[in-house]
Design a protein around this motif. Structure first.
Motif, PDB file in Angstrom:
ATOM      1  N   PHE A  34     114.460  50.665  26.199  1.00 36.45           N
ATOM      2  CA  PHE A  34     115.491  51.015  27.166  1.00 36.45           C
ATOM      3  C   PHE A  34     114.984  51.010  28.616  1.00 36.45           C
ATOM      4  CE2 PHE A  34     116.920  52.741  23.140  1.00 36.45           C
ATOM      5  CZ  PHE A  34     118.231  52.285  23.098  1.00 36.45           C
ATOM      6  N   ASP A  35     113.787  50.413  28.821  1.00 42.55           N
ATOM      7  CA  ASP A  35     113.262  50.240  30.173  1.00 42.55           C
ATOM      8  C   ASP A  35     113.213  51.568  30.921  1.00 42.55           C
ATOM      9  OD1 ASP A  35     112.202  48.796  32.267  1.00 42.55           O
ATOM     10  OD2 ASP A  35     114.159  48.261  33.100  1.00 42.55           O
ATOM     11  N   LEU A  36     112.678  52.611  30.273  1.00 39.47           N
ATOM     12  CA  LEU A  36     112.645  53.953  30.857  1.00 39.47           C
ATOM     13  C   LEU A  36     111.332  54.272  31.563  1.00 39.47           C
ATOM     14  CD1 LEU A  36     114.326  55.975  27.949  1.00 39.47           C
ATOM     15  CD2 LEU A  36     115.350  55.372  30.151  1.00 39.47           C
ATOM     16  N   LYS A  37     110.349  53.382  31.489  1.00 38.23           N
ATOM     17  CA  LYS A  37     109.024  53.710  32.030  1.00 38.23           C
ATOM     18  C   LYS A  37     109.058  54.115  33.499  1.00 38.23           C
ATOM     19  CE  LYS A  37     104.248  52.089  32.039  1.00 38.23           C
ATOM     20  NZ  LYS A  37     103.324  50.990  31.636  1.00 38.23           N
ATOM     21  N   GLY A  62     123.996  55.310  34.474  1.00 42.61           N
ATOM     22  CA  GLY A  62     123.608  54.309  33.486  1.00 42.61           C
ATOM     23  C   GLY A  62     122.313  54.672  32.772  1.00 42.61           C
ATOM     24  N   PHE A  63     121.337  55.237  33.501  1.00 50.47           N
ATOM     25  CA  PHE A  63     120.077  55.630  32.874  1.00 50.47           C
ATOM     26  C   PHE A  63     120.244  56.903  32.056  1.00 50.47           C
ATOM     27  CE2 PHE A  63     118.168  52.492  35.617  1.00 50.47           C
ATOM     28  CZ  PHE A  63     117.112  52.020  34.836  1.00 50.47           C
ATOM     29  N   LYS A  64     121.171  57.775  32.449  1.00 50.76           N
ATOM     30  CA  LYS A  64     121.472  58.930  31.597  1.00 50.76           C
ATOM     31  C   LYS A  64     121.978  58.463  30.238  1.00 50.76           C
ATOM     32  CE  LYS A  64     122.587  62.569  34.949  1.00 50.76           C
ATOM     33  NZ  LYS A  64     123.646  63.458  35.484  1.00 50.76           N
ATOM     34  N   GLN A  65     122.840  57.427  30.253  1.00 49.07           N
ATOM     35  CA  GLN A  65     123.360  56.899  28.993  1.00 49.07           C
ATOM     36  C   GLN A  65     122.228  56.312  28.152  1.00 49.07           C
ATOM     37  OE1 GLN A  65     126.145  58.598  29.533  1.00 49.07           O
ATOM     38  NE2 GLN A  65     127.300  57.045  28.430  1.00 49.07           N
ATOM     39  N   ARG A  66     121.323  55.594  28.799  1.00 46.64           N
ATOM     40  CA  ARG A  66     120.184  55.038  28.058  1.00 46.64           C
ATOM     41  C   ARG A  66     119.348  56.146  27.429  1.00 46.64           C
ATOM     42  NH1 ARG A  66     117.155  50.358  31.592  1.00 46.64           N
ATOM     43  NH2 ARG A  66     118.976  49.334  32.495  1.00 46.64           N
ATOM     44  N   LEU A  67     119.087  57.196  28.217  1.00 46.15           N
ATOM     45  CA  LEU A  67     118.255  58.295  27.713  1.00 46.15           C
ATOM     46  C   LEU A  67     118.939  59.002  26.550  1.00 46.15           C
ATOM     47  CD1 LEU A  67     115.799  60.126  27.851  1.00 46.15           C
ATOM     48  CD2 LEU A  67     116.937  61.419  29.683  1.00 46.15           C
TER      49      LEU A  67
END
Length: 575
Positions: free
Chosen positions: A445-448, A461-466
């Motif tokens: 999920f490209d969270l690095k 959008g990153f909250k949804q990924r997390l």
């Protein structure tokens, strides 16, 4: 322009050291029409609305709202506008009437004027029957109507509505639009910010924003028309359509693609030829035909199309098939006192299938979903996950599922890394398995780049990924998603669903609730819940076919939703 309701000149707005939220923006808002404000998350839409409402001061430039400067004449502006914020801003522990009374006090609406205004607004919003109900107990659509009523207490010249239909079912959305058109007929100007791009087509004019700048302003139909000859349907891929879509999206000549029922909807780059069946790599014969463009096609193309990176979750090994049905509801019933919220609901979901649970606000959809997730015990009936009864073998059954809540439910004060470590532990992962699980979802999920940021401060959008990462760390074969993209812009939704489609390709089974009808078309089958019962179960195409008529020869899924609910009401009306 003397007839403009809002005149914006060289506007700038910055918050701290980051990039400006609004950059050198010059535009006007006209009276007597609906102006749509659209753009991805972080485009500056809410900031612009708050500047127009004189709730924020510009960093540079000038705004005149209804003829008043927003800095020098802020109090005058608040007397002539109505503003409905993005999140429900009323008091949930007050009744409908108490909320109206409070806002009337704040706006100085007194005496006979208050009596007359309340009577008019309660009739207009159809809330007269619910004046004694707590605002927190209202359905999503009724909450939005109450918010609209409070915003209209002073008969505004300009009404600012910040995403008023997020989380609202299609029937309530149509009612909101009818109310807004009635206001336009009375001469009110409306600015409507929205994440639903089909709503942009209802506007007389749209302002498309990105990065605090205006990319387009004008007739939405003219913007849609720029996509003529660039939109196609690929039919016949069948069970391979998700893999075919993923392959198509890696091509430079394809800027957008989504599933639309059994078809794949593809948008080509400007000047590119029509897509060829062999480029989709499907074993079954595929037919490609031209399709009518829609505003969303033009919007995604204007923003540069879908991202081309592929999430590595697609490379995981296929799920083992235990042979049992992944999800099954057997006569699920739930009563609250004398009220039956869900009445003998039955359905089965196959391995590797996306199953949508749709329904109007308050119809029993959420109750059914919570029973299937193990969050609410049924009064009668059985909920099974991989053949396990959620209430007899709850620990084993819950270990087989992942759950993503409608509202961001992780820990906002913990970093991304800390949230992932916590949920890995909660799912019983330890040692090397925990480290592997965390590393896997960080990569997928490209969270690095965000590992050390607090989760509460992430872009939506990153909250949804997390949240999705936390739900699938233990690699569950069944995934429950409760309105996972509510309020999320189309580009972020596409990225989210690319991930889901990759997981389904490995055999993961998904049950999802949504109010986005285009998103519902990503489902293999749909159950429509109304008045506590499943009134229709079938593919999106089958539900559309049920309501096809001379009056609606090519029904959308939203048309089918509304028509099937109205059809269900006919026996009740006759009785």
């Amino acid at each position: 322009m003397t007839d403009a309701l809002v005149v914006i000149t060289a506007l700038e707005k910055s918050f701290g050291a980051g990039p400006p939220a609004i950059q050198n923006l010059t535009t006007t808002i006209k009276p007597g029409q609906v102006t749509g404000l659209v753009g991805p998350d972080g485009a500056g839409k809410t900031t612009l609305m708050r500047l127009m409402a004189a709730l924020l001061k510009p960093s540079a430039g000038r705004i005149e709202t209804c003829g008043f400067d927003t800095v020098a004449r802020a109090a005058d502006i608040r007397d002539v506008i109505g503003y409905m914020p993005q999140r429900f801003g009323l008091y949930e522990d007050l009744t409908v009437l108490e909320n109206l009374t409070l806002y009337a006090d704040l706006r100085g609406v007194l005496g006979q004027a208050r009596t007359d205004t309340f009577e008019r607004l309660l009739a207009f919003t159809d809330l007269a029957r619910f004046t004694g109900r707590l605002a927190g107990a209202l359905s999503g659509g009724m909450k939005q109507k109450l918010g609209l009523a409070c915003a209209m207490l002073r008969s505004p010249r300009l009404l600012l509505l910040d995403e008023p239909s997020v989380g609202v079912d299609p029937i309530s959305r149509r009612e909101l639009w009818r109310m807004v058109y009635a206001l336009i007929a009375e001469g009110v100007g409306v600015v409507w910010s929205t994440a639903y791009l089909d709503e942009a087509e209802n506007c007389a004019e749209v302002i498309v924003m990105n990065g605090g700048r205006v990319l387009y302003q004008g007739d939405p139909k003219a913007m849609t028309a720029t996509m003529a000859g660039r939109v196609f349907h690929a039919r016949g891929a069948g069970a391979e359509r998700r893999e075919a879509l993923a392959r198509a999206l890696t091509r430079p000549d394809i800027v957008d693609g989504v599933l639309q029922g059994e078809a794949i909807r593809l948008v080509t780059a400007e000047g590119a030829p029509a897509p060829q069946p062999e480029n989709l790599g499907a074993a079954a014969p595929v037919e490609i035909v031209a399709a009518a463009p829609r505003f969303e096609d033009a919007f995604v193309a204007l923003l540069g199309g879908q991202a081309k990176h592929a999430l590595s979750v697609a490379a995981r090994a296929p799920m083992d098939d235990s042979g049992a049905l992944p999800v099954e509801a057997r006569a699920l019933t739930r009563r609250f006192g004398d009220f039956t919220a869900a009445d003998s609901i039955t359905f089965q979901i196959k391995r590797g299938e996306i199953f949508g649970l749709l329904g109007p606000n308050g119809a029993g959809k959420s109750t059914t979903f919570k029973m299937m997730c193990g969050l609410l015990r049924p009064t009668e009936g059985t909920a099974l996950v991989d053949g396990l009864d959620l209430y007899k073998a709850s620990s084993a059954a819950r270990g087989r599922l992942g759950y993503m809540a409608q509202k961001f439910s992780l820990y906002g004060d913990l970093s991304v890394r800390q949230n992932l470590e916590f949920f890995a532990g909660a799912y019983g992962l330890s040692g090397a398995r925990r480290r592997e699980a965390v590393a896997r979802v960080v990569e997928a999920f490209d969270l690095k780049p965000h590992l050390d940021e607090n989760a509460g401060g992430l872009p939506l959008g990153f909250k949804q990924r997390l949240a999705l990462s936390a739900a699938i760390m233990h690699e569950p074969p069944v995934l429950f998603l409760d309105e996972p993209t509510s309020g999320v812009d189309p580009l972020t939704r596409r990225e989210f669903w690319a991930t889901i489609n990759a997981m389904v390709g490995r055999g993961v089974t998904v049950m999802v609730t949504t109010h986005f009808m285009d998103e519902a078309e990503y489902c293999d089958r749909i159950a429509l819940i109304y008045r506590g019962r499943a009134i229709a179960v079938g593919t999106p195409e089958a539900l559309q076919a049920r309501v096809r008529s001379p009056e609606i020869p090519a029904p959308t899924l939203e048309d089918a939703f509304v028509a099937l609910v109205e059809e269900s009401d006919k026996p009740r009306a006759a009785a």
